[in-house]
Design an enzyme around this catalytic site. Structure first.
Site, PDB file in Angstrom:
ATOM      1  N   ASP A  27      -5.783   1.542   7.774  1.00  0.00           N
ATOM      2  CA  ASP A  27      -5.198   0.639   8.771  1.00  0.00           C
ATOM      3  C   ASP A  27      -5.532   1.169  10.157  1.00  0.00           C
ATOM      4  O   ASP A  27      -5.218   2.314  10.489  1.00  0.00           O
ATOM      5  CB  ASP A  27      -3.679   0.575   8.571  1.00  0.00           C
ATOM      6  CG  ASP A  27      -3.049  -0.606   9.275  1.00  0.00           C
ATOM      7  OD1 ASP A  27      -3.768  -1.348   9.963  1.00  0.00           O
ATOM      8  OD2 ASP A  27      -1.824  -0.794   9.132  1.00  0.00           O
ATOM      9  N   ASP A 120      -8.406  -5.566  10.597  1.00  0.00           N
ATOM     10  CA  ASP A 120      -8.190  -4.146  10.881  1.00  0.00           C
ATOM     11  C   ASP A 120      -7.601  -3.357   9.717  1.00  0.00           C
ATOM     12  O   ASP A 120      -7.073  -2.253   9.923  1.00  0.00           O
ATOM     13  CB  ASP A 120      -7.285  -3.991  12.109  1.00  0.00           C
ATOM     14  CG  ASP A 120      -5.915  -4.633  11.913  1.00  0.00           C
ATOM     15  OD1 ASP A 120      -5.705  -5.309  10.891  1.00  0.00           O
ATOM     16  OD2 ASP A 120      -5.049  -4.450  12.795  1.00  0.00           O
ATOM     17  N   GLU A 121      -7.688  -3.876   8.504  1.00  0.00           N
ATOM     18  CA  GLU A 121      -7.171  -3.093   7.378  1.00  0.00           C
ATOM     19  C   GLU A 121      -7.879  -3.462   6.089  1.00  0.00           C
ATOM     20  O   GLU A 121      -8.406  -4.569   5.929  1.00  0.00           O
ATOM     21  CB  GLU A 121      -5.660  -3.287   7.212  1.00  0.00           C
ATOM     22  CG  GLU A 121      -5.240  -4.699   6.885  1.00  0.00           C
ATOM     23  CD  GLU A 121      -3.746  -4.819   6.593  1.00  0.00           C
ATOM     24  OE1 GLU A 121      -3.220  -3.989   5.833  1.00  0.00           O
ATOM     25  OE2 GLU A 121      -3.130  -5.748   7.136  1.00  0.00           O
TER      26      GLU A 121
END
EC number: 2.7.7.7
Length: 416
Positions: A27, A120-121
């Site tokens: 993350d 973003d993860e």
């Protein structure tokens, strides 16, 4: 969700035995803000807030801004009251997507068993990479080091035996940390958390549980299943009971395909003029079409989102005659949907378009007989020009504001 203490010792407090912990959750920390700081290092140490400039919502906040109570999804107006000294920046989604691709390229070097769940993860199952790269904990450290070295942005990593616990671990590792939850520590770790940490427990579910005196994950685990069924329904009660005991059979699903692409515009002043709204739809349709073509996808359904000044929100959708990646087809459907919406007297606060039910453009989808090949070539030529000279150099004439050089001065956009 409560946070684990920030010290390095605390991040190791669950032990170093990573046997069976092959699931990693990576993350990126305050991703949009981190990218802005990467490009504007002079802002490091200052409270940076990314989002709509006037009436939108916060997309990301640096940890300095979070110290003032600013968080994502908060109205920008509220963020300005909490942090008037903050540096407010408009989102640059093309730049964030570029850095995201660099991050995902690093993760893909570890294993093909990777599931990107947002910009973003991502989850990784590293069982097949252990012999080549070392233990899961070693791989997690390698990921953090390589992402920082190659992209300049920080990443937090959670290592665990299930997706649910790995995601919780990465959240507790923030900022810029790593947390391993060994298999034998899974239940004690979970039972130390508030009930809101469980996947699927939002505000309404948490309120129901707390009304029955269930404040922690341990409370849920200790509650008989029939009682949870009565509170939440059989399916939801069963799921939460299993998660509370560390049971999560979900596998990492590589090649997960994005289900939709869309963009929303929040207006600086409420809009009552339908011609302005139709111009916005045209701009949004071109953004969606360009993203579809870049990803090699077609959309089979177009939807619009209309939020009135009083925050009443309407959604409408329509299945297209044939899947498309052309702005002309998307805006035609969007305008027809908007025509069926009654605009309140005080106007529209937000308008959005979303392309849904995505299909691969290489899947041999049958085109309609009246499809105009010239229009398709024109839109693809526009993609090439924008890629070389920037998105602002070429757009439909009706979207050019001759006084300010912008289609919709004062508006803020959110792409997803």
């Amino acid at each position: 969700m409560s946070r684990a203490p920030r010290s390095a010792a605390a991040r190791r407090s669950w032990g170093e035995d990573d046997t069976g912990c092959t699931i990693l959750h990576v993350d990126m920390d305050a991703f949009f803000a981190s990218v802005e700081l990467l490009d504007r290092p002079e802002l490091r140490g200052r409270p940076v807030i990314v989002g709509g400039q006037h009436r939108g919502v916060v997309s990301a906040a640096s940890y300095e801004a979070r110290a003032f109570g600013v968080h994502s999804a908060m109205p920008v107006s509220r963020a300005r009251l909490l942090c008037p000294q903050g540096v407010f920046l408009p989102g640059r989604h093309g730049r964030y997507a570029e850095v995201s691709r660099e991050v995902m390229a690093v993760l893909a070097e570890v294993t093909p068993v990777m599931e990107q769940v947002s910009i973003d993860e991502a989850f990784l199952d590293v069982a097949g990479a252990v012999r080549r790269m070392g233990s899961p904990l070693t791989i997690g450290r390698w990921i953090r080091r390589e992402v920082r070295a190659r992209t300049g942005v920080p990443a937090s990593v959670g290592v665990a035996g299930t997706k649910h616990v790995a995601k919780l671990a990465s959240a507790h590792a923030k900022p810029d940390g790593l947390l391993l939850v060994p298999v034998e520590a899974t239940v004690p770790f979970l039972h130390s958390l508030p009930v809101g940490a469980l996947w699927g427990v939002g505000e309404k579910t948490r309120a129901v549980l707390e009304r029955h005196g269930l404040d922690t994950v341990a409370d849920v685990a200790a509650t008989p299943l029939p009682a949870l069924h009565r509170m939440l329904g059989v399916a939801a009660g069963q799921r939460l009971h299993e998660l509370a005991w560390g049971i999560d059979p979900r596998r990492v699903a590589p090649g997960r395909v994005e289900k939709s692409v869309g963009t929303e515009t929040t207006f600086a002043e409420d809009v009552t003029d339908r011609s302005v709204l139709e111009r916005v739809l045209l701009d949004q349709a071109h953004q969606c079409g360009a993203r579809l073509r870049a990803d090699g996808m077609l959309t089979a359904t177009v939807s619009i989102k209309v939020r009135m000044a009083d925050f009443t929100t309407l959604t409408r959708s329509r299945t297209l005659p044939a899947p498309t990646d052309l702005a002309h087809d998307i805006v035609t459907a969007a305008r027809e949907l908007l025509a069926g919406v009654t605009i309140a007297a005080d106007g529209v606060r937000l308008l959005g378009v979303r392309a849904e039910r995505l299909l691969s453009a290489g899947a041999g989808v049958q085109a309609t007989l009246d499809e105009d090949p010239h229009r398709a070539r024109a839109e693809r030529a526009m993609d090439g020009v924008r890629a070389r000279f920037g998105s602002a150099v070429l757009r439909p004439a009706s979207l050019i504001d001759t006084t300010r050089g912008s289609a919709f001065p004062g508006a803020s956009r959110d792409l997803s």
